[in-house]
Design a protein around this motif. Sequence first.
Motif, PDB file in Angstrom:
ATOM      1  N   SER A 226       0.830  -1.204   0.000  1.00 20.54           N
ATOM      2  CA  SER A 226       0.000   0.000   0.000  1.00 20.54           C
ATOM      3  C   SER A 226       0.867   1.257   0.000  1.00 20.54           C
ATOM      4  CB  SER A 226      -0.922   0.008   1.223  1.00 20.54           C
ATOM      5  OG  SER A 226      -0.177   0.347   2.379  1.00 20.54           O
ATOM      6  N   LEU A 227       2.147   1.089   0.265  1.00 20.32           N
ATOM      7  CA  LEU A 227       3.043   2.241   0.308  1.00 20.32           C
ATOM      8  C   LEU A 227       3.424   2.668  -1.110  1.00 20.32           C
ATOM      9  CD1 LEU A 227       5.449   0.974   3.121  1.00 20.32           C
ATOM     10  CD2 LEU A 227       3.569   2.604   3.394  1.00 20.32           C
ATOM     11  N   GLU A 228       3.839   3.911  -1.225  1.00 21.72           N
ATOM     12  CA  GLU A 228       4.334   4.429  -2.500  1.00 21.72           C
ATOM     13  C   GLU A 228       5.612   3.695  -2.918  1.00 21.72           C
ATOM     14  OE1 GLU A 228       3.688   7.314  -4.807  1.00 21.72           O
ATOM     15  OE2 GLU A 228       1.850   6.310  -4.131  1.00 21.72           O
ATOM     16  N   LYS A 229       6.440   3.411  -1.907  1.00 22.61           N
ATOM     17  CA  LYS A 229       7.735   2.807  -2.217  1.00 22.61           C
ATOM     18  C   LYS A 229       8.184   1.888  -1.097  1.00 22.61           C
ATOM     19  CE  LYS A 229       9.992   6.716  -0.115  1.00 22.61           C
ATOM     20  NZ  LYS A 229      10.451   8.075  -0.315  1.00 22.61           N
ATOM     21  N   VAL A 230       8.935   0.867  -1.446  1.00 20.21           N
ATOM     22  CA  VAL A 230       9.542  -0.003  -0.445  1.00 20.21           C
ATOM     23  C   VAL A 230      11.020  -0.202  -0.781  1.00 20.21           C
ATOM     24  CG1 VAL A 230       7.414  -1.268   0.145  1.00 20.21           C
ATOM     25  CG2 VAL A 230       8.943  -2.153  -1.616  1.00 20.21           C
ATOM     26  N   PHE A 231      11.787  -0.480   0.244  1.00 18.36           N
ATOM     27  CA  PHE A 231      13.223  -0.734   0.060  1.00 18.36           C
ATOM     28  C   PHE A 231      13.437  -2.231  -0.068  1.00 18.36           C
ATOM     29  CE2 PHE A 231      12.702   3.241   2.243  1.00 18.36           C
ATOM     30  CZ  PHE A 231      13.621   4.081   1.619  1.00 18.36           C
ATOM     31  N   VAL A 232      14.261  -2.628  -1.007  1.00 24.77           N
ATOM     32  CA  VAL A 232      14.592  -4.047  -1.149  1.00 24.77           C
ATOM     33  C   VAL A 232      16.114  -4.178  -1.136  1.00 24.77           C
ATOM     34  CG1 VAL A 232      14.461  -6.087  -2.645  1.00 24.77           C
ATOM     35  CG2 VAL A 232      12.482  -4.564  -2.454  1.00 24.77           C
ATOM     36  N   ASN A 233      16.610  -5.002  -0.218  1.00 22.73           N
ATOM     37  CA  ASN A 233      18.050  -5.297  -0.174  1.00 22.73           C
ATOM     38  C   ASN A 233      18.248  -6.757  -0.551  1.00 22.73           C
ATOM     39  OD1 ASN A 233      17.835  -2.918   1.437  1.00 22.73           O
ATOM     40  ND2 ASN A 233      19.628  -3.506   2.647  1.00 22.73           N
ATOM     41  N   ASP A 234      19.085  -7.030  -1.510  1.00 25.03           N
ATOM     42  CA  ASP A 234      19.502  -8.397  -1.807  1.00 25.03           C
ATOM     43  C   ASP A 234      20.956  -8.528  -1.363  1.00 25.03           C
ATOM     44  OD1 ASP A 234      17.107  -9.259  -2.807  1.00 25.03           O
ATOM     45  OD2 ASP A 234      17.666  -9.098  -4.920  1.00 25.03           O
ATOM     46  N   GLN A 235      21.199  -9.393  -0.377  1.00 27.54           N
ATOM     47  CA  GLN A 235      22.539  -9.487   0.213  1.00 27.54           C
ATOM     48  C   GLN A 235      22.858 -10.930   0.609  1.00 27.54           C
ATOM     49  OE1 GLN A 235      21.712  -5.659   2.855  1.00 27.54           O
ATOM     50  NE2 GLN A 235      23.911  -5.958   2.658  1.00 27.54           N
ATOM     51  N   PHE A 236      24.021 -11.115   1.201  1.00 27.53           N
ATOM     52  CA  PHE A 236      24.441 -12.461   1.598  1.00 27.53           C
ATOM     53  C   PHE A 236      24.678 -12.555   3.099  1.00 27.53           C
ATOM     54  CE2 PHE A 236      26.441 -11.998  -2.700  1.00 27.53           C
ATOM     55  CZ  PHE A 236      25.603 -12.887  -3.364  1.00 27.53           C
ATOM     56  N   LEU A 237      24.637 -13.797   3.585  1.00 27.72           N
ATOM     57  CA  LEU A 237      25.081 -14.111   4.938  1.00 27.72           C
ATOM     58  C   LEU A 237      26.142 -15.181   4.827  1.00 27.72           C
ATOM     59  CD1 LEU A 237      21.748 -14.551   6.963  1.00 27.72           C
ATOM     60  CD2 LEU A 237      23.235 -12.541   6.893  1.00 27.72           C
ATOM     61  N   ASN A 238      27.144 -15.100   5.655  1.00 30.67           N
ATOM     62  CA  ASN A 238      28.229 -16.080   5.777  1.00 30.67           C
ATOM     63  C   ASN A 238      29.321 -15.900   4.723  1.00 30.67           C
ATOM     64  OD1 ASN A 238      29.803 -18.145   6.703  1.00 30.67           O
ATOM     65  ND2 ASN A 238      28.288 -19.773   6.391  1.00 30.67           N
ATOM     66  N   TRP A 239      30.528 -15.636   5.211  1.00 33.11           N
ATOM     67  CA  TRP A 239      31.683 -15.419   4.330  1.00 33.11           C
ATOM     68  C   TRP A 239      32.257 -16.724   3.798  1.00 33.11           C
ATOM     69  CZ3 TRP A 239      33.865 -10.786   2.660  1.00 33.11           C
ATOM     70  CH2 TRP A 239      33.332  -9.621   3.230  1.00 33.11           C
ATOM     71  N   ASP A 240      31.776 -17.862   4.318  1.00 36.99           N
ATOM     72  CA  ASP A 240      32.220 -19.148   3.788  1.00 36.99           C
ATOM     73  C   ASP A 240      31.478 -19.354   2.464  1.00 36.99           C
ATOM     74  OD1 ASP A 240      32.415 -21.802   3.103  1.00 36.99           O
ATOM     75  OD2 ASP A 240      31.704 -22.597   5.015  1.00 36.99           O
ATOM     76  N   PRO A 241      32.208 -19.318   1.321  1.00 42.36           N
ATOM     77  CA  PRO A 241      31.533 -19.324   0.017  1.00 42.36           C
ATOM     78  C   PRO A 241      30.675 -20.569  -0.212  1.00 42.36           C
ATOM     79  CG  PRO A 241      33.928 -19.523  -0.248  1.00 42.36           C
ATOM     80  CD  PRO A 241      33.673 -19.261   1.197  1.00 42.36           C
ATOM     81  N   LYS A 324      18.536  -8.572  12.157  1.00 41.54           N
ATOM     82  CA  LYS A 324      19.856  -9.176  12.336  1.00 41.54           C
ATOM     83  C   LYS A 324      19.767 -10.471  13.137  1.00 41.54           C
ATOM     84  CE  LYS A 324      23.564  -8.246  15.642  1.00 41.54           C
ATOM     85  NZ  LYS A 324      24.789  -8.822  15.113  1.00 41.54           N
ATOM     86  N   LYS A 325      19.083 -10.406  14.279  1.00 42.61           N
ATOM     87  CA  LYS A 325      19.053 -11.568  15.138  1.00 42.61           C
ATOM     88  C   LYS A 325      18.045 -12.621  14.656  1.00 42.61           C
ATOM     89  CE  LYS A 325      22.202 -11.515  18.357  1.00 42.61           C
ATOM     90  NZ  LYS A 325      23.043 -10.326  18.419  1.00 42.61           N
ATOM     91  N   GLY A 326      17.032 -12.186  13.896  1.00 37.81           N
ATOM     92  CA  GLY A 326      16.108 -13.145  13.301  1.00 37.81           C
ATOM     93  C   GLY A 326      16.840 -14.029  12.299  1.00 37.81           C
ATOM     94  N   LEU A 327      17.668 -13.415  11.482  1.00 42.63           N
ATOM     95  CA  LEU A 327      18.455 -14.175  10.511  1.00 42.63           C
ATOM     96  C   LEU A 327      19.462 -15.082  11.211  1.00 42.63           C
ATOM     97  CD1 LEU A 327      19.151 -11.476   7.756  1.00 42.63           C
ATOM     98  CD2 LEU A 327      17.602 -13.440   7.612  1.00 42.63           C
ATOM     99  N   PHE A 328      19.967 -14.614  12.341  1.00 40.82           N
ATOM    100  CA  PHE A 328      20.906 -15.423  13.126  1.00 40.82           C
ATOM    101  C   PHE A 328      20.213 -16.711  13.570  1.00 40.82           C
ATOM    102  CE2 PHE A 328      23.745 -15.469  17.160  1.00 40.82           C
ATOM    103  CZ  PHE A 328      24.707 -16.216  16.518  1.00 40.82           C
ATOM    104  N   GLY A 329      18.955 -16.569  13.986  1.00 44.77           N
ATOM    105  CA  GLY A 329      18.155 -17.744  14.359  1.00 44.77           C
ATOM    106  C   GLY A 329      18.060 -18.718  13.194  1.00 44.77           C
ATOM    107  N   VAL A 330      17.812 -18.199  12.014  1.00 43.91           N
ATOM    108  CA  VAL A 330      17.712 -19.044  10.819  1.00 43.91           C
ATOM    109  C   VAL A 330      19.033 -19.799  10.590  1.00 43.91           C
ATOM    110  CG1 VAL A 330      17.382 -19.012   8.311  1.00 43.91           C
ATOM    111  CG2 VAL A 330      15.951 -17.561   9.774  1.00 43.91           C
ATOM    112  N   MET A 331      20.150 -19.091  10.773  1.00 45.41           N
ATOM    113  CA  MET A 331      21.459 -19.735  10.613  1.00 45.41           C
ATOM    114  C   MET A 331      21.679 -20.807  11.678  1.00 45.41           C
ATOM    115  SD  MET A 331      22.790 -18.485   7.924  1.00 45.41           S
ATOM    116  CE  MET A 331      24.563 -18.614   7.807  1.00 45.41           C
ATOM    117  N   HIS A 332      21.131 -20.591  12.860  1.00 40.22           N
ATOM    118  CA  HIS A 332      21.226 -21.580  13.942  1.00 40.22           C
ATOM    119  C   HIS A 332      20.451 -22.852  13.617  1.00 40.22           C
ATOM    120  CE1 HIS A 332      23.677 -20.125  17.148  1.00 40.22           C
ATOM    121  NE2 HIS A 332      23.001 -19.022  17.354  1.00 40.22           N
TER     122      HIS A 332
END
Length: 662
Positions: A226-241, A324-332
């Motif tokens: 419903s908003l005019e605009k939203v922000f979308v970030n596409d990024q990575f987690l974990n430096w182990d390729p 940040k911590k929600g994603l950490f849970g996913v990694m756990h």
Amino acid sequence: MASNGVGNGEFSFDNKRRTGLPKIQTQKTEDENVVCHDDSATPVKAQTLEELHSLQKKKSAPTTPIKSPHVFGVAVSEEERQKQQLQSISASLASLTRETGPKVVKGDPARQAETPKVQRPVHHHHTPALNISDSGLKFTHILYNLSPAELYEQAIKYEKGSFITSSGALATLSGAKTGRSPRDKRVVRDETTEDDLWWGKGSPNIEMDEQTFLINRERAVDYLCSLEKVFVNDQFLNWDPNNRIKVRIVSARAYHSLFMHNMCIRPTPEELEDFGTPDFTIYNAGQFPCNRYTHYMTSSTSIDINLARREMVILGTQYAGEMKKGLFGVMHYLMPKRQILSLHSGCNMGKEGDVALFFGLSGTGKTTLSTDHNRYLIGDDEHCWSDHGVSNIEGGCYAKCIDLAREKEPDIWNAIKFGTVLENVVFEEHTREVDYTDKSVTENTRAAYPIEYIPNAKIPCVGPHPKNVILLACDAFGVLPPVSKLNLAQTMYHFISGYTALVAGTEDGIKEPTATFSACFGAAFIMLHPTKYAAMLAEKMLKHGATGWLVNTGWSGGSYGSGSRIKLAYTRKIIDAIHSGDLLKAEYKKTEVFGLEIPTALEGVPSEILDPVNTWPDKKAHKDTLLKLGGLFRKNFEVFTNYKIGSDSNLTEEILAAGPNF
Ligand SMILES: Nc1ncnc2c1ncn2[C@@H]1O[C@H](COP(=O)(O)OP(=O)(O)OP(=O)(O)O)[C@@H](O)[C@H]1O
Ligand SMILES: O=C([O-])CC(=O)C(=O)O
Ligand SMILES: [Ca+2]
Ligand SMILES: [Mn+2]
């Protein structure tokens, strides 16, 4: 007085024989051929201000292909790639009750010139008019992976409470919530998670059903669309390729987008081209509350994780740490499935390649002590330990700022510059100088900055197997020694206990310290039973010969109120001696009750403080407090006595015996 001929109370500007200011030259001098006419400048290449402004900008990197993109080996045009990307974003934002996703277009709606004129929906096929909502009739503008500069502009223009501080950081307000809401974090309980996850007493995973998740998901998605605009970030987690996870964060605030830009790993333009479908998506509709009439909802805040759908929904809290911590849970959840241990720890590496892990609950010193000018920073908060060594999960750090001082923590101080998000700090209205001692908004003031803002960051953020495992406790009771050497069973005992004691609410005068026990030093984030992580840690420490240490960064000379916090300079000396190996060679003695091995001397630290009993004026009070804490440890461990840790029942028995003895 100087002999420049000016005396008797008169003053001069220099020591040349001159009596007054130098004359301003208005005449052309012979050697300089300076012309001052207005028409001398090069002609302006534009007819209007608009045109002039348009000359300022050139097309930026993220939307410019570096190499020709391929899909399944077939070359696709740039136009086709852009279309696929928009389709993917539209699919992310799709309501589950309508047939198509929203019409999306890239760019800021306020800047019409940047908005493509294509007024054609992403999905060409005709959809029944019945299924179209009002928000489906309009375009949702996508601000995709904006740069920090662009996000600053968005924040300052549209978000109340956003300001540039004197050092260049972006000061923001997180709203009503200035910390995480663990009691509002829910996980969908389905056939898979039923058996895999830790449920019930002590578990951080409060259950919800799939249907309720979908209701909240719909609420978040409808709000965002419903908003005019939203922000979308596409990024990575974990430096182990080999174990990298692709995350997409959809949010309504520039603050959230910049926070995640800093905290997750930032893709290169090439990596972004091949991004494709994310492995996990966050819908952050933090400004919008959840519906209290919805099943399971006990407040207006809900943070919901659905592992099967690979989605997280945030309603009713704008505190960025939830993402940040929600994603950490996913990694756990994901990493242990691959035999990789996920850790709530800081991590750094010496010049010789010796790696140290720093475990500890919030505020015990992970960020402060892993940020060490003499060592390489691998990360400050979330790591993985695989068969190949350690890797940071994140691309940034999240430092506590309360009472931050340049002399004590210079690297963190200097990282608070352009690009850094400064949450909930108070600053001087005019100069925009931050007052780090001010707790008016919250005591949990924070700075989120990209890891490369720390000068000796180790990029890529990976390292070999740890040599030292340092367990940090901020013991406000003041009875744990500043440093103890632990055997493996003791390390496991303290890892599973996850003790710290902080003092909450300093405003209402002196308060009793309250002990907190949080299994694996991160019970709020773990998904499986603590003994699963503990068994993995024991196995890895044994295999790689790591030494365990317990470091009290809290009180000395008495409990909170009578004693004082151990000087950061002393704690740093202790940590230095662990890294150098000197402490391993020290002479040790055993303490009462906890049976901890403590050094009798250590360079740079007064010997008397090494054994807490020496620092307490009242010996009886010391003994009573020690026994009290021992009792609290014992009581807390009761729930673990029926579990086996690892395959070896010997280790389990050793761990049970490694606690306080009295
Ligand atoms: N002796 C000490 N050792 C470590 N930190 C100390 C000491 N004395 C005071 N401090 C302060 O304690 C705080 C430690 O916070 P830090 O940011 O390192 O916590 P953290 O473990 O990273 O927590 P979180 O997981 O919440 O980020 C800092 O503000 C630091 O200045
Ligand atoms: O998650 C947060 O808000 C801050 C943090 O690092 C923690 O609490 O461990
Ligand atoms: Ca931290
Ligand atoms: Mn943390």
